[in-house]
Design a protein around this motif. Structure first.
Motif, PDB file in Angstrom:
ATOM      1  N   VAL A  35     -46.863 -18.040  64.856  1.00 19.94           N
ATOM      2  CA  VAL A  35     -48.069 -17.231  64.672  1.00 19.94           C
ATOM      3  C   VAL A  35     -49.308 -18.106  64.816  1.00 19.94           C
ATOM      4  CG1 VAL A  35     -49.359 -15.743  63.089  1.00 19.94           C
ATOM      5  CG2 VAL A  35     -46.858 -15.654  63.109  1.00 19.94           C
ATOM      6  N   CYS A  36     -50.310 -17.611  65.560  1.00 17.40           N
ATOM      7  CA  CYS A  36     -51.604 -18.284  65.654  1.00 17.40           C
ATOM      8  C   CYS A  36     -52.463 -17.852  64.462  1.00 17.40           C
ATOM      9  CB  CYS A  36     -52.308 -17.914  66.958  1.00 17.40           C
ATOM     10  SG  CYS A  36     -51.486 -18.506  68.448  1.00 17.40           S
ATOM     11  N   SER A  37     -52.748 -18.771  63.562  1.00 13.73           N
ATOM     12  CA  SER A  37     -53.609 -18.494  62.416  1.00 13.73           C
ATOM     13  C   SER A  37     -55.029 -18.897  62.796  1.00 13.73           C
ATOM     14  CB  SER A  37     -53.127 -19.267  61.184  1.00 13.73           C
ATOM     15  OG  SER A  37     -53.913 -18.970  60.055  1.00 13.73           O
ATOM     16  N   LEU A  38     -55.787 -17.930  63.303  1.00  6.03           N
ATOM     17  CA  LEU A  38     -57.066 -18.213  63.950  1.00  6.03           C
ATOM     18  C   LEU A  38     -58.069 -18.867  63.002  1.00  6.03           C
ATOM     19  CD1 LEU A  38     -58.874 -16.048  66.538  1.00  6.03           C
ATOM     20  CD2 LEU A  38     -60.129 -16.672  64.503  1.00  6.03           C
ATOM     21  N   SER A  71     -54.626 -23.265  62.986  1.00 14.40           N
ATOM     22  CA  SER A  71     -53.269 -23.787  62.821  1.00 14.40           C
ATOM     23  C   SER A  71     -52.239 -22.869  63.459  1.00 14.40           C
ATOM     24  CB  SER A  71     -52.943 -23.970  61.327  1.00 14.40           C
ATOM     25  OG  SER A  71     -52.948 -22.723  60.660  1.00 14.40           O
ATOM     26  N   ILE A  72     -51.042 -23.436  63.625  1.00 13.29           N
ATOM     27  CA  ILE A  72     -49.878 -22.704  64.101  1.00 13.29           C
ATOM     28  C   ILE A  72     -48.879 -22.649  62.950  1.00 13.29           C
ATOM     29  CG2 ILE A  72     -47.945 -22.706  65.719  1.00 13.29           C
ATOM     30  CD1 ILE A  72     -50.579 -22.031  67.026  1.00 13.29           C
ATOM     31  N   VAL A  73     -48.412 -21.450  62.607  1.00 17.30           N
ATOM     32  CA  VAL A  73     -47.494 -21.270  61.476  1.00 17.30           C
ATOM     33  C   VAL A  73     -46.147 -20.784  61.995  1.00 17.30           C
ATOM     34  CG1 VAL A  73     -47.119 -20.120  59.267  1.00 17.30           C
ATOM     35  CG2 VAL A  73     -49.439 -20.730  59.970  1.00 17.30           C
ATOM     36  N   GLN A  74     -45.082 -21.404  61.491  1.00 21.67           N
ATOM     37  CA  GLN A  74     -43.711 -21.023  61.863  1.00 21.67           C
ATOM     38  C   GLN A  74     -43.081 -20.248  60.710  1.00 21.67           C
ATOM     39  OE1 GLN A  74     -40.921 -24.239  62.009  1.00 21.67           O
ATOM     40  NE2 GLN A  74     -39.485 -23.191  63.359  1.00 21.67           N
ATOM     41  N   SER A 133     -43.028 -23.933  58.469  1.00 19.53           N
ATOM     42  CA  SER A 133     -43.926 -25.060  58.735  1.00 19.53           C
ATOM     43  C   SER A 133     -45.297 -24.531  59.123  1.00 19.53           C
ATOM     44  CB  SER A 133     -43.380 -25.970  59.840  1.00 19.53           C
ATOM     45  OG  SER A 133     -43.298 -25.268  61.084  1.00 19.53           O
ATOM     46  N   SER A 134     -46.313 -25.375  58.936  1.00 22.47           N
ATOM     47  CA  SER A 134     -47.675 -25.043  59.349  1.00 22.47           C
ATOM     48  C   SER A 134     -48.298 -26.294  59.944  1.00 22.47           C
ATOM     49  CB  SER A 134     -48.495 -24.556  58.145  1.00 22.47           C
ATOM     50  OG  SER A 134     -49.815 -24.219  58.538  1.00 22.47           O
ATOM     51  N   HIS A 135     -48.973 -26.136  61.090  1.00 23.62           N
ATOM     52  CA  HIS A 135     -49.475 -27.291  61.834  1.00 23.62           C
ATOM     53  C   HIS A 135     -50.939 -27.089  62.210  1.00 23.62           C
ATOM     54  CE1 HIS A 135     -45.272 -28.614  62.446  1.00 23.62           C
ATOM     55  NE2 HIS A 135     -45.038 -27.323  62.561  1.00 23.62           N
ATOM     56  N   LYS A 136     -51.804 -27.967  61.715  1.00 25.37           N
ATOM     57  CA  LYS A 136     -53.183 -27.982  62.185  1.00 25.37           C
ATOM     58  C   LYS A 136     -53.209 -28.475  63.624  1.00 25.37           C
ATOM     59  CE  LYS A 136     -55.799 -26.908  58.534  1.00 25.37           C
ATOM     60  NZ  LYS A 136     -56.853 -25.860  58.547  1.00 25.37           N
ATOM     61  N   ILE A 137     -53.991 -27.821  64.466  1.00 22.36           N
ATOM     62  CA  ILE A 137     -54.089 -28.245  65.861  1.00 22.36           C
ATOM     63  C   ILE A 137     -55.547 -28.596  66.169  1.00 22.36           C
ATOM     64  CG2 ILE A 137     -52.066 -26.982  66.634  1.00 22.36           C
ATOM     65  CD1 ILE A 137     -53.867 -24.778  67.623  1.00 22.36           C
TER      66      ILE A 137
END
Length: 561
Positions: A511-514, A518-521, A530-534
């Motif tokens: 999911v794109c967390s606008l 971040s990107i959340v799995q 998981s959650s990833h700051k981009i």
């Protein structure tokens, strides 16, 4: 020259032999000459004639020469086993080309890299760059940990499957006394099916275990080599081993991760019905229960490593600032994208270099790869689905259009004949459209609201018949089990303004967390994995490659897309 047990024969690389030390340059010419000197910079034994070259050539004068006897006492016992030899010329590796990241012998340096700007002697680099905690070792250790985890999971799954299988006859026997002969026939029938399932799944388990054990063996062997060279090897040897094993470490890491991403667990159960049909009937008509064979992917938090990125800047051909609203991977790894502002379909290679484009007559919203050379595009202004043909040479042509009665935004494949599409201005937020344009609805109790452009996204997980829908302003992710008639609502502080959604590794949800950049799995049960700051603002759309190894994200930030 006196002989002792400390001398060696360098030609074979065997230490501890009672032999004279031979000149290595002479050995390269198939000539055996006793060495008198050892060049610490060249890292080789030399006879008097060969070592005299240091006094003739200016660039060799800084090299440090010591007697061969003195060098023997300092020579390390690590056997390079040919790793210090050039694969092409079989000569000793002495140089490293920083421009092309390649180890070189003298011939390589002169012939193959004469145009390079930075070809450096290994002796000048080795001591500065090497560390026992090297990136290659860390990658191999991480790969080893994953491989050991796979084997542990496989063995555990096998044990559980054995326990499940053995439990089936026990469950049946508890009821045997109540319905006599029926349960005799039942046990034979059920156990036969269970054993057949076990035999089928055992093949998968055995393949995964065998494959991973081979990878683990390769990793362990390389780790032993690395540990040995850092205990016993010279800096130059350490450097060479690092570079030689760099590709091996990457390949092993990729292979083990691929096994993990497709890892399954298996279980079997048997539940009795509340009512029983009594014989005489054929056994398959009075089975008092339901046999359930289950395959479960091991949900694993994904790790993201940045590979490349591009800024979408306005060029001379563009009318407006670019805005990519749809992306997807073709089966060969190329990326197809649609620019809503400039009405263009674009093709990028694996380096995110533009290799093809096609001007559209409408404003595109999203795109999905239908086959190896065909994509389908939705439009927020035209009631249609547009199909384009993309050749392997990046030539794009229009195939056909299918007229529809609803405006569509996001689009994903449901199966070989149908799409799942997200609607615009419609209280049915997701619909089913065939490749010929026929439209159908899901039997799902959707939220009683219509989504406007950019307010939602949806995708479909084929293996579990699961529909995923995002609600940007309510910060919800809805997960609908179509066959099981279930609904999971995910609301979490890590998910703010969810937009684009894609199917990730092991059928997890990306999911794109606008608002969180971040990107959340998420798992299909709604668990945050998981959650990833981009490093881009406002991630808007995402897609995952067919082998689940690459993720591409585009954003909705006007300042810098």
């Amino acid at each position: 020259m006196a002989k002792s047990e400390d001398t060696l024969q360098e030609k074979g690389g065997v230490y501890g032999c009672v032999k004279d030390i031979l000149c290595q340059p002479c050995l390269n010419k198939d000539k055996q000459t006793v060495a008198d000197k050892f060049c610490l910079t060249c890292n080789e034994f030399q006879c008097t004639d060969c070592s005299d070259v240091h006094d003739v050539l200016p660039f060799l004068k800084p090299h440090k020469l010591v007697s061969s006897n003195e060098a023997v006492t300092k020579q390390n016992s690590f056997d390079m086993k040919g790793l210090d030899r050039c694969n092409q010329h079989k000569k000793i590796i002495k140089f490293f080309c920083e421009d092309e990241n390649q180890l070189c012998c003298s011939t390589c340096a002169i012939v193959g890299h004469r145009k390079c700007d930075s070809v450096v002697e290994i002796q000048k680099l080795a001591g500065k760059l090497m560390s026992p905690n090297s990136p290659v070792k860390e990658k191999l250790l991480a790969t080893k940990e994953i491989a050991e985890g796979i084997i542990k999971q496989v063995l555990s799954s096998n044990e559980k499957l054995d326990a499940d299988v053995n439990k089936i006859p026990e469950t049946i026997n508890q009821v045997r006394d109540k319905v006599f002969q029926m349960f005799d026939d039942l046990e034979v029938s059920i156990v036969k099916k269970v054993k057949s399932f076990q035999e089928e799944t055992q093949t998968k388990i055995t393949i995964n275990q065998s494959q991973t054990e081979n990878y683990l063996s390769d990793v362990t062997m390389r780790l032993e080599t690395i540990d040995s060279v850092y205990r016993n090897g010279s800096p130059a040897q350490q450097f060479i081993v690092e570079k030689k094993m760099e590709n091996d470490a990457t390949t092993l890491n990729r292979n083990v991760n691929k096994v993990f991403e497709n890892l399954e667990t298996f279980s079997v159960s048997f539940l009795f019905d509340e009512t029983l049909k009594l014989p005489p009937f054929p056994v398959n008509e009075y089975v008092p229960g339901q046999l359930a064979f289950q395959h479960h992917y091991v949900n694993r938090p994904m790790k993201l490593t940045p590979v490349s990125s591009i800024d979408l800047k306005k060029t001379g051909d563009d009318t407006n600032e670019p805005h990519v609203t749809g992306i997807d991977f073709l089966s060969d790894g190329r990326l197809v994208a649609v620019d809503n502002e400039n009405k263009i379909c674009l093709i990028y290679n694996e380096k995110l270099e533009k290799v093809g484009s096609y001007e559209l007559f409408y404003s595109p919203k999203s795109v999905v790869a239908v086959s190896e050379e065909e994509v389908a595009i939705t439009s927020g202004s035209e009631y249609m689905v547009h199909f384009l043909h993309i050749s392997k040479y990046n030539k794009i042509t229009s195939d056909r259009t299918c007229k529809v009665k609803t405006l569509y935004d996001s689009i994903s494949l449901k199966n070989d004949n149908q799409f799942v599409v997200g609607t615009i201005y419609d209280k049915r937020p997701a619909r089913i459209v065939t490749l010929t344009g026929n439209e159908n609805d899901f039997s799902v109790n959707f939220p009683n609201k219509a989504y406007y452009g950019y307010d939602s996204g949806c995708t479909y997980i084929n293996n579990s018949d699961t529909l995923v829908l995002t609600d940007r302003h309510e910060h919800y992710v809805y997960i609908y089990g179509i066959k099981t008639d279930t609904k999971v609502v995910v609301k979490d502080d890590q998910i703010q303004e969810p937009c684009g959604v894609a199917v990730g590794p092991s059928d997890t949800i990306i999911v794109c967390s606008l608002d969180k950049n971040s990107i959340v799995q998420i798992s299909q049960t709604g668990h945050i994995l998981s959650s990833h700051k981009i490093d881009i603002e406002c991630p808007y759309r995402a897609c995952v490659s067919r082998d689940k190894s690459f993720l591409v994200v585009t954003n909705d930030c006007y300042r810098k897309r």
